[in-house]
Design an enzyme around this catalytic site. Sequence first.
Site, short mmCIF file in Angstrom:
data_model
loop_
_atom_site.label_atom_id
_atom_site.label_comp_id
_atom_site.label_asym_id
_atom_site.label_seq_id
_atom_site.Cartn_x
_atom_site.Cartn_y
_atom_site.Cartn_z
N CYS A 2 14.48 -0.23 -16.04
CA CYS A 2 14.75 -0.39 -14.98
C CYS A 2 13.36 0.13 -14.31
O CYS A 2 13.01 1.63 -14.75
CB CYS A 2 15.94 -0.08 -14.24
SG CYS A 2 17.90 -0.94 -14.38
N ARG A 27 8.23 -3.01 -18.34
CA ARG A 27 9.09 -2.25 -18.18
C ARG A 27 10.10 -3.10 -18.66
O ARG A 27 11.49 -3.05 -19.50
CB ARG A 27 9.44 -1.00 -17.47
CG ARG A 27 8.88 0.11 -17.18
CD ARG A 27 9.20 0.78 -15.91
NE ARG A 27 10.08 0.97 -16.52
CZ ARG A 27 10.20 2.78 -16.82
NH1 ARG A 27 9.09 3.42 -16.86
NH2 ARG A 27 11.43 3.04 -16.53
N TRP A 78 17.03 -3.96 -14.98
CA TRP A 78 17.60 -4.44 -16.57
C TRP A 78 19.02 -4.26 -16.55
O TRP A 78 19.55 -3.60 -16.95
CB TRP A 78 16.72 -3.82 -17.45
CG TRP A 78 17.00 -4.06 -18.72
CD1 TRP A 78 15.67 -5.00 -19.38
CD2 TRP A 78 17.17 -3.39 -19.85
NE1 TRP A 78 16.05 -5.52 -20.78
CE2 TRP A 78 17.12 -4.22 -21.03
CE3 TRP A 78 18.70 -2.18 -20.10
CZ2 TRP A 78 17.64 -4.36 -22.29
CZ3 TRP A 78 18.54 -2.29 -21.35
CH2 TRP A 78 18.96 -3.09 -22.39
N ASN A 104 18.59 3.75 -11.44
CA ASN A 104 18.39 3.62 -13.07
C ASN A 104 19.42 4.88 -13.85
O ASN A 104 19.37 5.55 -12.72
CB ASN A 104 17.09 4.39 -13.43
CG ASN A 104 15.90 3.42 -13.15
OD1 ASN A 104 16.34 2.35 -13.04
ND2 ASN A 104 14.44 3.47 -13.73
N GLY A 105 19.73 4.36 -14.64
CA GLY A 105 20.65 4.77 -15.68
C GLY A 105 22.53 4.70 -15.96
O GLY A 105 22.56 3.45 -14.71
N GLU A 485 6.72 -2.16 -39.50
CA GLU A 485 5.64 -2.81 -38.96
C GLU A 485 5.52 -3.45 -38.31
O GLU A 485 5.57 -4.25 -36.72
CB GLU A 485 4.99 -1.18 -37.99
CG GLU A 485 3.84 -1.42 -36.68
CD GLU A 485 5.25 -1.14 -35.92
OE1 GLU A 485 6.02 -1.00 -36.08
OE2 GLU A 485 4.55 -1.65 -34.34
N LYS A 489 6.68 -6.01 -35.06
CA LYS A 489 5.59 -6.96 -33.75
C LYS A 489 6.26 -8.51 -34.02
O LYS A 489 5.96 -8.46 -32.92
CB LYS A 489 4.78 -6.89 -34.88
CG LYS A 489 3.52 -4.62 -33.64
CD LYS A 489 3.93 -5.04 -32.76
CE LYS A 489 4.53 -4.42 -32.00
NZ LYS A 489 5.23 -2.76 -32.16
N GLU A 492 9.55 -8.47 -32.27
CA GLU A 492 9.41 -8.77 -30.84
C GLU A 492 8.74 -9.57 -29.82
O GLU A 492 9.75 -10.53 -29.18
CB GLU A 492 8.55 -7.46 -31.01
CG GLU A 492 9.16 -6.13 -30.46
CD GLU A 492 8.55 -5.76 -30.46
OE1 GLU A 492 8.65 -4.03 -29.13
OE2 GLU A 492 7.72 -4.75 -30.80
N HIS A 508 15.99 -7.26 -54.76
CA HIS A 508 17.25 -6.86 -54.82
C HIS A 508 18.28 -7.72 -53.79
O HIS A 508 19.22 -7.32 -53.67
CB HIS A 508 17.61 -5.40 -55.24
CG HIS A 508 16.99 -4.65 -55.97
ND1 HIS A 508 17.98 -4.55 -57.19
CD2 HIS A 508 15.24 -4.33 -56.39
CE1 HIS A 508 16.40 -3.88 -58.12
NE2 HIS A 508 15.58 -3.36 -57.38
N LYS A 607 10.54 -1.50 -22.36
CA LYS A 607 9.29 -0.77 -22.18
C LYS A 607 10.05 0.83 -22.44
O LYS A 607 9.22 1.49 -23.84
CB LYS A 607 8.06 -1.14 -21.87
CG LYS A 607 6.79 0.76 -22.08
CD LYS A 607 6.40 -0.32 -23.17
CE LYS A 607 5.09 0.53 -23.93
NZ LYS A 607 4.28 -0.15 -25.17
#
Length: 612
Positions: A2, A27, A78, A104-105, A485, A489, A492, A508, A607
């Site tokens: 948020c 965000r 969010w 927020n939280g 990484e 990417k 996402e 394996h 974010k």
Amino acid sequence: MCGIVGYFGKRKASDILVDGLRRLEYRGYDSAGIACVYDGSIDVVKNPGKIRALRERVQQSPLKSIKNATVGIGHTRWATHGQPNEVNAHPHQDVSGHFAMVHNGIIENYKAIRSGLAKHGIECVSETDSEVLVQLIAFCYKGNLEEAVSEALKQVKGTYGIVVMSDHEPDKLVAARCGSPIVLGLGRNETLVASDASAIMPHTRDAVYLEDFDMAVITADGMEMFDLQRAPVNREVMAMDWDAGAAEKGEYAHFMLKEIYEQPSAIRNAIRGRLDFEMGTAVLSGLDFSPRDAAMINRVLVVGCGTSMHAGMVGEYAIEEMAGILAEVEQAAEFRYRNPIITPSDLVVAISQSGETADTLAAVREAKNKGAVVAGICNVVGSTIARETGRGVYLHAGPEIGVASTKAFTCQVSVMLMMALKIARTRRMPLNDGEVLGRWIERMPELVEKVLEQNDAIKAVAQKYAKCDNAFFIGRGYLFPVALEGALKLKEISYIHAEGYHAAELKHGPIALLQKNTPVIALLNDVPGKDKTLGNAEECKARNAPVIAVVSEGDEKIADEFSDVIVVPDCPPCITPVPTAVALQLLAYHIAAARGCEIDQPRNLAKSVTVE
Ligand code: AGP
């Protein structure tokens, strides 16, 4: 996560609030709203969906407070508790409509508070945990807003970053924080409040970060700060080192593409003044430890999440190879909850671009509680992790707006390499080896520029695979974290199910998934084990999987037998993660663009993940 914006001043609040929320869009959010107070009443405009929908509603609103107020609050939500819809969107009001708040939280004991309020006939209307707090503040109100806020917050368990206002005291905003960042912007005859400095940058560079359990009372006389017991507190006014333009897309289609192309300059900023070629070492003054302190470190523990954890993995390899001491990387939440064994000769390094990731912050607090020396590698000046570690290295990469981290990763790796160099030179690394490594670190921006010149070639490869549903990335040694990484990417921003694996691991089990439309991106740069990885890539080809070979310049011939090739500059193994990661960033970006994905704000992502 948020976003919060508050404004107290002489300008039209609704315009400033909506623009501030737009700067926080990156965000991640699913609803947005503002509340303004004017002429004895509060008006609220809020809706699910994007800021542009909110902006239209605000511009067309006949509500007098929205049109005339100079005091207001705004929020991008969010969703954690309750669907993204109008009733669950912030700002929330109490039943009387005399109070409005953004939060927020997570209020962990919101059910207990809700049922306690119900006993007094106060019924919440939303599914959210946040609403109970504004209802509780109204219930505690006895004529002083900050006293009501402080009384209510003493009953809260969980995390909060809030801004509250009331038409009983229209010339006041009250902000408070515990676990969810709040920053104040001190302007000329105006004060702003935000969850993130990018919302206040266009108005002022003078910022004050609230600490946990701080409250700030904002009036026409300025700002006063207290703790929950109403005792005055003082916090440092920091000069933000970002310019407002840095948080704009400019001529780029997306923030992510801009930030990919910013990497040469970002890396230059990250290494500027930190390489001492005469002594063949790195100068990381923010780490605040002498060569003797560095020589006393017996183990480096790196904690982080996501991309930051991957950067830490590169650092782990570099520290062990160069300094000859133990190094380990752990996902921050795992570290925090497994009761880790920490000794006073351990250096715990927390890597976090935002400096606000809850899991990483929790790991920092656990490490400090166990007596470790703790350092932070952060990008946001004054962020919570940067402040609570008390020492560390800022990336100076400039604001990273795209949810998918790019320049932060390459700058984090740059700092980890310099940290490894610094520690190594207090041990067995000779001066000239240190100088050679320093020169390679200094060349990294140039190596990245050479990769960026490959953009069109990488875009052509990307467009061949834009319709795939699955993909694998494989690498060894320093390139194993890069495989992870690269997969992150692609996941996402394109929503392709991509997995990163150590090259030897595929056989394996995961190799069972290979088929003709499952590309394997094989990192075949000239590093130890390349020939083994080449064998693994051939095993993939033998199962009809198309192989995209990432090879070092001059080694292109090894790619002749594969479907496609991406060429990156040849460099020592410890340097390969930076140019190779940039190539994979471009690959992911162009695949996502070809798929028409929302690249800067991918679905479900935020974010900065400030909840556990
Ligand atoms: C990276 O592209 C992601 N956005 C995510 O994994 C991110 O790296 C992670 O949430 C950690 O964020 P931080 O660096 O701000 O702590």
